[in-house]
Design an enzyme around this catalytic site. Sequence first.
Site, PDB file in Angstrom:
ATOM      1  N   ASP A   2       9.039  -0.884 136.193  1.00 38.22           N
ATOM      2  CA  ASP A   2      10.462  -1.255 136.272  1.00 38.22           C
ATOM      3  C   ASP A   2      11.069  -0.901 137.626  1.00 38.22           C
ATOM      4  O   ASP A   2      11.798  -1.690 138.227  1.00 38.22           O
ATOM      5  CB  ASP A   2      11.252  -0.544 135.161  1.00 38.22           C
ATOM      6  CG  ASP A   2      10.672  -0.779 133.785  1.00 38.22           C
ATOM      7  OD1 ASP A   2       9.822  -1.678 133.652  1.00 38.22           O
ATOM      8  OD2 ASP A   2      11.061  -0.069 132.843  1.00 38.22           O
ATOM      9  N   ASP A  18       1.181  -0.594 132.444  1.00 31.01           N
ATOM     10  CA  ASP A  18       1.416   0.081 133.740  1.00 31.01           C
ATOM     11  C   ASP A  18       0.944   1.529 133.734  1.00 31.01           C
ATOM     12  O   ASP A  18       0.272   1.973 134.667  1.00 31.01           O
ATOM     13  CB  ASP A  18       2.876  -0.063 134.223  1.00 31.01           C
ATOM     14  CG  ASP A  18       3.931   0.477 133.293  1.00 31.01           C
ATOM     15  OD1 ASP A  18       3.599   0.892 132.159  1.00 31.01           O
ATOM     16  OD2 ASP A  18       5.118   0.493 133.692  1.00 31.01           O
ATOM     17  N   SER A  24      18.034  -1.265 132.686  1.00 27.65           N
ATOM     18  CA  SER A  24      19.276  -0.804 133.303  1.00 27.65           C
ATOM     19  C   SER A  24      19.037   0.543 133.987  1.00 27.65           C
ATOM     20  O   SER A  24      19.570   0.795 135.067  1.00 27.65           O
ATOM     21  CB  SER A  24      20.378  -0.677 132.250  1.00 27.65           C
ATOM     22  OG  SER A  24      19.937   0.136 131.182  1.00 27.65           O
ATOM     23  N   GLU A  29      12.708   9.633 135.266  1.00 23.27           N
ATOM     24  CA  GLU A  29      12.586   9.317 133.830  1.00 23.27           C
ATOM     25  C   GLU A  29      11.820  10.427 133.117  1.00 23.27           C
ATOM     26  O   GLU A  29      12.161  10.817 131.999  1.00 23.27           O
ATOM     27  CB  GLU A  29      11.841   7.993 133.622  1.00 23.27           C
ATOM     28  CG  GLU A  29      12.553   6.770 134.152  1.00 23.27           C
ATOM     29  CD  GLU A  29      13.521   6.151 133.142  1.00 23.27           C
ATOM     30  OE1 GLU A  29      13.571   6.601 131.984  1.00 23.27           O
ATOM     31  OE2 GLU A  29      14.232   5.210 133.549  1.00 23.27           O
TER      32      GLU A  29
HETATM   33  C1  GLA Z   1       9.288   0.427 129.766  1.00 25.18           C
HETATM   34  C2  GLA Z   1       8.707   1.387 130.799  1.00 25.18           C
HETATM   35  C3  GLA Z   1       7.685   0.665 131.690  1.00 25.18           C
HETATM   36  C4  GLA Z   1       6.651  -0.076 130.860  1.00 25.18           C
HETATM   37  C5  GLA Z   1       7.315  -0.901 129.768  1.00 25.18           C
HETATM   38  C6  GLA Z   1       6.317  -1.494 128.835  1.00 25.18           C
HETATM   39  O1  GLA Z   1      10.044  -0.560 130.371  1.00 25.18           O
HETATM   40  O2  GLA Z   1       9.735   1.912 131.603  1.00 25.18           O
HETATM   41  O3  GLA Z   1       7.090   1.596 132.566  1.00 25.18           O
HETATM   42  O4  GLA Z   1       5.711   0.808 130.344  1.00 25.18           O
HETATM   43  O5  GLA Z   1       8.236  -0.148 129.008  1.00 25.18           O
HETATM   44  O6  GLA Z   1       5.532  -2.420 129.464  1.00 25.18           O
END
Ligand code: GLA
Length: 384
Positions: free
Chosen positions: A174, A38, A130, A163
Amino acid sequence: MTDVRTKCIEEFKKHFQYDPTMRSYAPGRVNLIGEHTDYNDGFVMPCAIKFGTAIAAAKNNTNKMRILAVDVHGQTDEFEISKDLQKHESKLWSNYLRGVTKLICEKGHKVEGLDLVICGDVPLGAGLSSSASLEVSYGNLLSKAFDLNIPLQEIALIGQAAEAFIGCKCGIMDQTISACGQANCALKIDCRSLELTQVAVPSHLEVVIINSNVKHALVGGEYNERREQCENAAKILGVKALRDATLEQLEANKDKMDELSFKRARHVISEDNRVLEAVKAFADGNLVELAKLMYASHCSMRDDFEITIPEINAIVEIVRDTLGEKAAVRMTGGGFGGSVVAVLEPNDVQKVKDAINAKYPLIAMRDATIFETHATSGASFDLL
Ligand code: GLA
């Protein structure tokens, strides 16, 4: 167990001694394929799961958020609403709220005080997002409570920025699936254009999550390091992001980069190709093809991206030993612990459970937790 959506209302009444007036909810996610693609502008295909974060709320006529986090040992926090909000030293969960609040204020939106009670049942540290479900649930709550009209995909971007405020330079997967998931569908996300394509889950397949119960923690550390390695490889290849590179290009430039950058890039570029093929195999219900792609994804994460751990690898191999060519299974999420995802025919679920329960504790000195889930819908809000 009481659904978190009911529980947050009951807990609100107990804690604040009056009735909440609104409720927000957003789910966690499991990623079927497309890991660490991503933030390289690539492709992913997650689905929202049956666990999530519910928040009951009411306006409190102050300039403060007053919060009870029921499932974080009943911890509380209180902070003034401002674009200069700082992080809490120890309460990580509160920092997600602080980050989202700060970012929404920075955009010039007017937000006032709320009393909030949060209940969540996404297993923590299981790689099931989460934190994204908290950011999206809370961001959408603010948008709806104060008529800010922030579209769900922008709520997702605000969650992602929160984040970064806390210390993890994560991608957009996510928060997007938590915000925009649809029932019975996985979501193909083009992480550059942010184009979304819903992909119906074939009726003869089920999504199963196997939590290794080895907790992962993504804030900073290895995750940001992987991202830097990818960005370094893209720079050497002369492309904006690894999304724009081919495996041939990478091979041709092998001598120009260190071995780690090469391996990281090979994972990302090959993973993008696998996602596009997997979307098709999944939509067609072609389990054998999906299994090939998911296992190739797993091996690439294990050998090139180096984010799997022995316990996770063991789970994947147990499922493969049990189901052979129908074993559509791989690690899911950021890595370094967490969960494995499997796409199974309903008849095979019990076989997999039995095999994991018999073999995993001998290898990992702990039990795995197995959840059957279905693809659920994304964020929701209601006035009570
Ligand atoms: C975490 C990050 C996502 C993505 C995944 C790996 O969940 O929050 O943005 O990079 O790792 O695919």
